[in-house]
Design a protein around this motif. Structure first.
Motif, PDB file in Angstrom:
ATOM      1  N   ASP A 416       0.868  -1.185   0.000  1.00 14.56           N
ATOM      2  CA  ASP A 416       0.000   0.000   0.000  1.00 14.56           C
ATOM      3  C   ASP A 416       0.898   1.226   0.000  1.00 14.56           C
ATOM      4  OD1 ASP A 416      -1.904   1.920   0.225  1.00 14.56           O
ATOM      5  OD2 ASP A 416      -2.951   1.030   1.928  1.00 14.56           O
ATOM      6  N   ARG A 417       0.966   1.904  -1.149  1.00 13.34           N
ATOM      7  CA  ARG A 417       1.842   3.066  -1.248  1.00 13.34           C
ATOM      8  C   ARG A 417       1.407   4.186  -0.313  1.00 13.34           C
ATOM      9  NH1 ARG A 417       2.141   7.824  -2.370  1.00 13.34           N
ATOM     10  NH2 ARG A 417      -0.118   7.827  -2.608  1.00 13.34           N
ATOM     11  N   VAL A 450      -1.380   3.522  -7.777  1.00 12.17           N
ATOM     12  CA  VAL A 450      -2.544   3.159  -8.579  1.00 12.17           C
ATOM     13  C   VAL A 450      -3.771   3.764  -7.906  1.00 12.17           C
ATOM     14  CG1 VAL A 450      -1.544   1.011  -9.447  1.00 12.17           C
ATOM     15  CG2 VAL A 450      -2.877   0.972  -7.353  1.00 12.17           C
ATOM     16  N   ASN A 451      -4.802   3.965  -8.685  1.00 13.47           N
ATOM     17  CA  ASN A 451      -6.016   4.612  -8.157  1.00 13.47           C
ATOM     18  C   ASN A 451      -6.846   3.578  -7.397  1.00 13.47           C
ATOM     19  OD1 ASN A 451      -7.828   6.670  -7.688  1.00 13.47           O
ATOM     20  ND2 ASN A 451      -8.971   6.292  -9.556  1.00 13.47           N
ATOM     21  N   PRO A 484      -5.769   9.867  -0.678  1.00 18.44           N
ATOM     22  CA  PRO A 484      -4.335   9.679  -0.417  1.00 18.44           C
ATOM     23  C   PRO A 484      -3.529   9.273  -1.639  1.00 18.44           C
ATOM     24  CG  PRO A 484      -5.583   7.811   0.427  1.00 18.44           C
ATOM     25  CD  PRO A 484      -6.594   8.809  -0.078  1.00 18.44           C
ATOM     26  N   ASP A 485      -4.178   9.082  -2.795  1.00 17.05           N
ATOM     27  CA  ASP A 485      -3.420   8.726  -3.992  1.00 17.05           C
ATOM     28  C   ASP A 485      -2.579   9.919  -4.465  1.00 17.05           C
ATOM     29  OD1 ASP A 485      -4.331   6.091  -4.156  1.00 17.05           O
ATOM     30  OD2 ASP A 485      -6.195   6.723  -5.071  1.00 17.05           O
ATOM     31  N   LEU A 486      -1.842   9.710  -5.564  1.00 16.34           N
ATOM     32  CA  LEU A 486      -0.944  10.739  -6.078  1.00 16.34           C
ATOM     33  C   LEU A 486      -1.414  11.237  -7.440  1.00 16.34           C
ATOM     34  CD1 LEU A 486       2.625   9.404  -5.214  1.00 16.34           C
ATOM     35  CD2 LEU A 486       1.370  11.215  -4.068  1.00 16.34           C
ATOM     36  N   ASP A 541     -12.543  11.429  -8.103  1.00 17.89           N
ATOM     37  CA  ASP A 541     -11.160  11.702  -8.474  1.00 17.89           C
ATOM     38  C   ASP A 541     -10.997  11.622  -9.987  1.00 17.89           C
ATOM     39  OD1 ASP A 541     -10.910   9.011  -9.177  1.00 17.89           O
ATOM     40  OD2 ASP A 541     -10.093   8.448  -7.241  1.00 17.89           O
ATOM     41  N   SER A 542      -9.760  11.905 -10.446  1.00 21.64           N
ATOM     42  CA  SER A 542      -9.484  11.955 -11.883  1.00 21.64           C
ATOM     43  C   SER A 542      -8.720  10.734 -12.355  1.00 21.64           C
ATOM     44  CB  SER A 542      -8.694  13.231 -12.206  1.00 21.64           C
ATOM     45  OG  SER A 542      -9.402  14.374 -11.794  1.00 21.64           O
TER      46      SER A 542
END
Length: 835
Positions: A416-417, A450-451, A484-486, A541-542
């Motif tokens: 989990d990144r 990853v999303n 929390p994604d990038l 999100d996108s």
């Protein structure tokens, strides 16, 4: 010249290959048995055929045989019965010569052909107490000076018992002696030694020689023993024995130390002079032969040097006892115990090599995926050459050995990144030497995003309070979510999920900033019309594919005190002045009038209290501040004015408070009391009704006609444009009363119920009751019109009043129900029949 392979040799190789393949598939389990030593020849140990699950009839055909590993053949098998029996008497002490372990085993291999099967058998030989303790020497000579102090110790030759366990040597006993006793000590590996202790100072003149018997007893049942004679000779004059600096020393030596290396230089001193102080060093009988062969003791200087090779794996601890003896006529001795520890040499560090390492990797990588390949090596041998590879604990990876000294790093748990963006993986290789040597290599593993996380709002339910009369475009709240994604996976867009309320879309009432989630009001809200809104806001999100979540928003419109009370009773046709007539004969406590006010604000702001603002005579009337009832406090007197003026203010509970006033002018009249008594009520009503029969018939016919027209118009409007009607909230109803009206409560939940109860009450007093809308048309007030008061009233004015009132109700007719019209119709018919 290369050898020639013949057909015979080729067949032999094939047979050996098949035999090797069969043996590999044979059972490798071990079967254990236990027997006592010295069993008679032919004694049966066990039935192998039964224990191993073999067919007895095939044992001879399959050439069953028993081979004893590293020993002569003490056991054999009966091929007809499958029994394992004693072939030759077994002596445990002969088979197991070392006493380092209390267990002694015979290891056998039982082999069968067609197919080939090999069974491993272990037979434990249980010790019997068949050996008595024996001393190395039958006679032990000791020379002891008469100057020896009591309590002095002397080493005696120890006894040896070849048995083990409880059958081994247990203790020593000394014959009866006035001067000597013994103390039993335990050595390494459970051996027992006896020290001779001097209890009383010796006197050579009384007794020059002491003959003692030392008995060694084992722990068997029955116990066995061995004896040795101890001859103590008392020497004269030399009364000082050599003394060492320390009674016990520990020395550490490295393995592979060169021969001749100095171990320790012992130094003993003797206080005597001359030959009595000359000291020679020697090993005591306590020192084993192995120790004496490995180390050399210089008898003159006391130096101990390496005599043989030191090998840690063979022997790592040496115990010795050195005796220092002087050269006096009666030599004395001192003892020193030395323990030599051999240290292993581990002089090569293990090596680690990263053959392959994959970085970065996606956070949704599958389990058991290989991340890295690592090899390890160590140039040492034995335990020092055995290496172990490990990584830090609490990591989602594990090491998997792929081949000899090659390891694979694989994913063991989901990554989990958002929790750990990268890992510092340290590979540590450690050998098994003493002390161990190690090496390490650190690699950095990066994770790609990853999303896989949906946007999360800080709350699952938002309650926002908005004050009514807000300005359009007012900021309400910030409804932000977190992802929390990038990168594009964390860019969020907010929007309102469409929902219609009363044919109005939420997007027409509210607006949300798609970038930051700020919520705004697009219109001004009125608490009296709209009290709350419930809708959903979505955050997306996108990423690809995009993930979203929504949250419920509850908008509560907070009431302001923006509506003043409205006086609905007494009814004022023109202006704010109400004129009433009251008999001067009214009793104390009679109801004069009842003021009723309505406030469309919320419950707290609409709480109304009543009080006099002006009153002609404060001692004549009282006002209930909660229900607005005006009652007489005493009876009228001839001094009271005929014209009285009361100003009542109705004030709500808001901040600041709003109010409304009504002025009531009372005219006191002289009226016959009997006209208002209960006994003459019915004849009075009959007379009044008989005077206006004609007018009532005309009025009721007009009402019926207007009611029918209203119903038809309403049906046509309903069919052309249906609308979703909004149920009006419960309202407060009011009534205007004259003279002795006794309607007690003015607040009813149901408009229809109140209408019906008011009709019953007022018609008994000869009044016609109708409903009128309050200004704004959302609620109704009730007015009563007297049928006859003794004064001159025209039917035209009454009819016109009814017509105006009923015409006003037509504009608000959609708020009526069919039950309302039906009730009015029944009321009309009843009145017609009564008239």
């Amino acid at each position: 010249m290369s050898p020639v392979v013949t057909k015979t040799s080729l067949r032999r190789y094939v047979a050996l290959f098949l035999l090797f393949t069969s043996v590999r598939n044979a059972s490798t389990s071990v079967t254990h048995y236990s027997i006592s030593e010295e069993m008679k020849e032919g004694s049966v140990v066990a039935n192998l055929a039964t224990d191993l699950g073999l067919d007895i009839t095939t044992l001879t055909k399959r050439k069953m045989r028993v081979d004893i590993i590293a020993n002569k053949k003490y056991l054999d098998v009966n091929k007809e019965t499958g029994e394992l029996y004693v072939l030759e008497k077994i002596d445990r002490e002969h088979i197991c010569t070392t006493k380092s372990s209390s267990s002694c085993y015979l290891r056998l291999e039982v082999t069968l052909d067609n197919p080939v099967r090999i069974f491993n058998i272990e037979v434990e030989i249980v010790d019997m107490n068949d050996n008595a303790p024996q001393f190395r020497r039958d006679v032990i000579h000791l020379d002891i000076s008469e100057a020896t102090q009591k309590g002095e110790r002397f080493s005696l030759s120890n006894a040896v018992d070849r048995d083990v366990g409880t059958n081994a040597l247990k203790t020593y006993h000394l014959s009866e002696s006035e001067y000597f006793s013994i103390e039993v000590q335990s050595g390494r590996e459970g051996s027992k030694f006896a020290d001779l202790i001097l209890k009383k100072t010796l006197d050579r003149e009384k007794q020059a020689v002491h003959n003692l018997v030392l008995t060694a007893v084992d722990g068997g049942t029955p116990a066995r023993s061995g004896t040795a004679s101890v001859i103590v000779r008392v020497l004269d004059t030399n009364d000082n024995a050599p003394m060492f600096d320390k009674a016990g020393l520990t020395v550490t030596m490295l393995e592979n130390s060169p021969i001749g290396s100095l171990v320790i230089n012992l130094n003993a001193t003797d206080l005597d002079e001359g030959s009595n102080s000359d000291i020679s060093y020697s090993y005591s009988l306590y020192t084993s032969e192995k120790t004496q062969e490995t180390f050399n003791l210089n008898p003159t200087t006391g130096e101990i040097t390496v005599k043989g090779m030191l090998n840690y794996e063979d022997f790592n601890i040496y115990d010795m006892e050195v005796i220092a003896i002087d050269k006096g006529i009666n030599s004395l001795s001192g003892q020193c115990t030395i323990k030599i520890l051999v240290e292993d040499m581990n002089d090569n560090h293990p090596e680690i090599s990263i053959k392959s390492f994959q970085s970065p990797v996606s956070e949704n990588i599958e389990l058991d995926t290989v991340i890295a390949v690592v090899s390890v090596s160590d140039k040492d041998s034995g335990d020092n050459g055995q290496v172990d590879l490990h990584i830090p604990e609490n990591m989602p990876f594990k090491l998997r050995e792929s081949s000899d000294n090659y390891y694979e790093l694989v994913v063991s748990e989901p990554l989990d990144r958002e929790k750990v963006p990268e890992y510092e993986i340290t590979f540590t290789v450690t050998d098994r030497g003493s002390p161990p040597l190690s090496d390490n290599e650190t690699m950095t593993l990066e994770l790609l995003d990853v999303n896989d996380n949906v946007p999360q709002f800080s709350q699952s339910f938002y309650t926002i309070r908005v004050m009514e009369n807000n300005a359009p475009g007012s900021f309400l709240s910030s409804l932000t979510a977190f992802d929390p994604d990038l990168h594009e996976n964390q860019y969020l867009v907010y929007f309102i999920i469409e929902k219609e309320i009363a044919n109005t879309s939420m997007s027409m009432l509210f607006s949300i900033n798609p970038e930051n989630g700020n919520l705004y009001a697009l219109k001004t809200f009125d608490y009296e019309i709209e009290k709350e809104f419930l809708f959903h806001i979505e955050s997306r999100d996108s990423g690809s594919p995009p993930l979203s979540s929504n949250v419920t928003v509850h908008i509560i419109i907070v009431d302001q005190n923006d509506n003043a009370p409205v006086i609905v009773s007494p009814w004022r046709a023109h202006g704010s002045v109400v004129e009433e007539k009251i008999p001067r004969s009214t009793d104390k406590g009679s109801l004069v009038a009842k003021v009723i006010a309505l406030d469309t604000d919320s419950v707290h702001n609409s709480r109304i209290t009543y009080q006099f603002l002006q009153v002609t005579d404060a001692s004549l009337f009282s006002l209930d501040q909660y229900n607005g009832e005006i009652r007489t406090m005493r009876m009228f007197s001839y001094k009271d004015s005929r014209h009285l003026r009361l100003v009542v203010v109705a004030k709500d509970n808001g901040q600041p408070a709003l109010s409304a006033t009504v002025t009531i002018k009372l005219l006191t009249v002289e009226t016959d009391v009997k006209a208002y008594s209960d006994m003459t009520e019915m004849p009075l009503e009959y007379d009044i009704f008989s005077d206006i029969n004609l007018y009532l018939v005309i009025g009721l016919a007009s009402v019926s006609f207007l009611l029918l027209i209203t119903i038809l118009v309403t049906i046509v409007l309903k069919c052309q444009k249906p609308k979703h009607s909004k149920t009006a909230p419960p309202s407060r109803n009011s009534v205007i009363s004259e003279r002795n009206s006794t309607i007690a409560d003015s607040t009813l939940v149901s408009n229809d119920a109140y209408w019906y109860s008011l009709f019953l009450a007022e018609t008994r007093k000869g009044k016609l009751v109708v409903r009128q809308p309050v200004p704004k048309g959302s609620r109704y007030i009730v007015s009563s019109i007297p049928r006859g008061t003794g004064l001159s009233e025209t039917s035209d004015s009454a009819a016109s009043t009814l017509q105006v009132q009923l015409t006003v109700t037509i504009n608000n007719f959609p708020r009526f129900t069919l039950w309302n019209f039906f009730s009015l119709f029944i009321l009309e018919q009843v009145l017609v029949h009564v008239v």
